[in-house]
Design a protein around this motif. Structure first.
Motif, PDB file in Angstrom:
ATOM      1  N   ASN A  39      -4.470  86.715 103.836  1.00 63.38           N
ATOM      2  CA  ASN A  39      -4.770  85.350 104.288  1.00 63.38           C
ATOM      3  C   ASN A  39      -4.460  84.325 103.207  1.00 63.38           C
ATOM      4  O   ASN A  39      -3.929  83.253 103.490  1.00 63.38           O
ATOM      5  CB  ASN A  39      -6.229  85.232 104.722  1.00 63.38           C
ATOM      6  CG  ASN A  39      -6.477  85.827 106.085  1.00 63.38           C
ATOM      7  OD1 ASN A  39      -5.605  85.833 106.947  1.00 63.38           O
ATOM      8  ND2 ASN A  39      -7.674  86.348 106.301  1.00 63.38           N
ATOM      9  N   GLU A  40      -4.769  84.647 101.968  1.00 55.83           N
ATOM     10  CA  GLU A  40      -4.482  83.725 100.865  1.00 55.83           C
ATOM     11  C   GLU A  40      -2.984  83.604 100.634  1.00 55.83           C
ATOM     12  O   GLU A  40      -2.472  82.515 100.354  1.00 55.83           O
ATOM     13  CB  GLU A  40      -5.194  84.196  99.599  1.00 55.83           C
ATOM     14  CG  GLU A  40      -5.124  83.230  98.446  1.00 55.83           C
ATOM     15  CD  GLU A  40      -5.835  81.903  98.715  1.00 55.83           C
ATOM     16  OE1 GLU A  40      -5.415  80.893  98.111  1.00 55.83           O
ATOM     17  OE2 GLU A  40      -6.792  81.854  99.507  1.00 55.83           O
ATOM     18  N   THR A  42      -0.636  83.721 102.800  1.00 53.19           N
ATOM     19  CA  THR A  42       0.025  82.930 103.835  1.00 53.19           C
ATOM     20  C   THR A  42       0.038  81.447 103.500  1.00 53.19           C
ATOM     21  O   THR A  42       0.904  80.720 103.995  1.00 53.19           O
ATOM     22  CB  THR A  42      -0.630  83.125 105.218  1.00 53.19           C
ATOM     23  OG1 THR A  42      -1.986  82.674 105.170  1.00 53.19           O
ATOM     24  CG2 THR A  42      -0.567  84.572 105.665  1.00 53.19           C
ATOM     25  N   LYS A  43      -0.881  81.005 102.658  1.00 55.91           N
ATOM     26  CA  LYS A  43      -0.944  79.583 102.298  1.00 55.91           C
ATOM     27  C   LYS A  43       0.322  79.113 101.589  1.00 55.91           C
ATOM     28  O   LYS A  43       0.651  77.932 101.624  1.00 55.91           O
ATOM     29  CB  LYS A  43      -2.163  79.311 101.421  1.00 55.91           C
ATOM     30  CG  LYS A  43      -3.467  79.503 102.157  1.00 55.91           C
ATOM     31  CD  LYS A  43      -4.652  79.309 101.232  1.00 55.91           C
ATOM     32  CE  LYS A  43      -5.960  79.561 101.971  1.00 55.91           C
ATOM     33  NZ  LYS A  43      -7.118  79.409 101.069  1.00 55.91           N
ATOM     34  N   ASP A  44       1.031  80.028 100.931  1.00 56.42           N
ATOM     35  CA  ASP A  44       2.250  79.691 100.199  1.00 56.42           C
ATOM     36  C   ASP A  44       3.519  79.939 101.012  1.00 56.42           C
ATOM     37  O   ASP A  44       4.622  79.760 100.508  1.00 56.42           O
ATOM     38  CB  ASP A  44       2.327  80.500  98.903  1.00 56.42           C
ATOM     39  CG  ASP A  44       1.197  80.179  97.952  1.00 56.42           C
ATOM     40  OD1 ASP A  44       0.769  79.012  97.914  1.00 56.42           O
ATOM     41  OD2 ASP A  44       0.741  81.097  97.254  1.00 56.42           O
ATOM     42  N   ASN A  47       5.068  78.146 107.653  1.00 53.16           N
ATOM     43  CA  ASN A  47       4.283  78.325 108.870  1.00 53.16           C
ATOM     44  C   ASN A  47       3.046  79.203 108.606  1.00 53.16           C
ATOM     45  O   ASN A  47       2.904  80.271 109.194  1.00 53.16           O
ATOM     46  CB  ASN A  47       5.151  78.909 109.982  1.00 53.16           C
ATOM     47  CG  ASN A  47       4.560  78.679 111.351  1.00 53.16           C
ATOM     48  OD1 ASN A  47       3.544  78.002 111.495  1.00 53.16           O
ATOM     49  ND2 ASN A  47       5.190  79.253 112.350  1.00 53.16           N
ATOM     50  N   PRO A  48       2.151  78.770 107.728  1.00 56.04           N
ATOM     51  CA  PRO A  48       1.025  79.592 107.295  1.00 56.04           C
ATOM     52  C   PRO A  48       0.039  79.995 108.389  1.00 56.04           C
ATOM     53  O   PRO A  48      -0.701  80.955 108.214  1.00 56.04           O
ATOM     54  CB  PRO A  48       0.330  78.731 106.245  1.00 56.04           C
ATOM     55  CG  PRO A  48       0.808  77.359 106.464  1.00 56.04           C
ATOM     56  CD  PRO A  48       2.150  77.467 107.111  1.00 56.04           C
ATOM     57  N   ASP A  49       0.051  79.325 109.523  1.00 56.98           N
ATOM     58  CA  ASP A  49      -0.906  79.649 110.581  1.00 56.98           C
ATOM     59  C   ASP A  49      -0.361  80.610 111.632  1.00 56.98           C
ATOM     60  O   ASP A  49      -1.050  80.916 112.596  1.00 56.98           O
ATOM     61  CB  ASP A  49      -1.379  78.360 111.272  1.00 56.98           C
ATOM     62  CG  ASP A  49      -2.147  77.461 110.323  1.00 56.98           C
ATOM     63  OD1 ASP A  49      -2.876  77.996 109.459  1.00 56.98           O
ATOM     64  OD2 ASP A  49      -2.005  76.234 110.431  1.00 56.98           O
ATOM     65  N   THR A  53       3.676  85.193 109.969  1.00 57.80           N
ATOM     66  CA  THR A  53       3.468  85.015 108.533  1.00 57.80           C
ATOM     67  C   THR A  53       2.392  85.970 108.023  1.00 57.80           C
ATOM     68  O   THR A  53       2.536  86.564 106.960  1.00 57.80           O
ATOM     69  CB  THR A  53       3.095  83.556 108.229  1.00 57.80           C
ATOM     70  OG1 THR A  53       4.166  82.721 108.674  1.00 57.80           O
ATOM     71  CG2 THR A  53       2.884  83.321 106.752  1.00 57.80           C
ATOM     72  N   LEU A  54       1.322  86.148 108.783  1.00 60.07           N
ATOM     73  CA  LEU A  54       0.268  87.081 108.394  1.00 60.07           C
ATOM     74  C   LEU A  54       0.801  88.506 108.352  1.00 60.07           C
ATOM     75  O   LEU A  54       0.486  89.266 107.429  1.00 60.07           O
ATOM     76  CB  LEU A  54      -0.921  86.969 109.350  1.00 60.07           C
ATOM     77  CG  LEU A  54      -2.141  87.810 108.997  1.00 60.07           C
ATOM     78  CD1 LEU A  54      -2.653  87.472 107.600  1.00 60.07           C
ATOM     79  CD2 LEU A  54      -3.231  87.615 110.031  1.00 60.07           C
TER      80      LEU A  54
END
Length: 97
Positions: A39-40, A42-44, A47-49, A53-54
């Protein structure tokens, strides 16, 4: 955002790999779950949401864990593709129908 000191020598692939392995080991020692780490991560990412990406972040963690455990998936695949002795079916290309 990277928090690194002044680096005298340019970063290399090997130094990046060591950095990633240290981060994975540190997360495991501190009891940080793979879910929290992914989860952390994906912030970088673009399309982090998104679920994609996850999945990409989780795949990186899985791959790094595999490397840590001695797996060499890219080397194994290349050996099969380039060495007929280890790949009796040929060079990895399917036979035409």
């Amino acid at each position: 955002m990277k928090k690194k000191g002044i680096r005298i020598l340019p970063e290399t692939q090997a130094s990046r790999l060591r950095s990633e392995m240290r981060a994975l080991n540190k997360a495991q020692k501190k009891g940080i779950t793979e879910k929290a780490l992914a989860n952390e991560m994906t912030k970088d990412m673009a399309n982090p949401d998104s679920a994609e990406t996850l999945i990409q972040a989780a795949s990186v963690i899985r791959y790094m864990n595999g490397i840590k455990q001695g797996e060499t998936p890219l080397s194994d695949a290349m050996d099969r593709l380039t060495n007929p002795c280890t790949n009796p079916g040929g060079a990895g290309e399917p036979e035409p129908a």
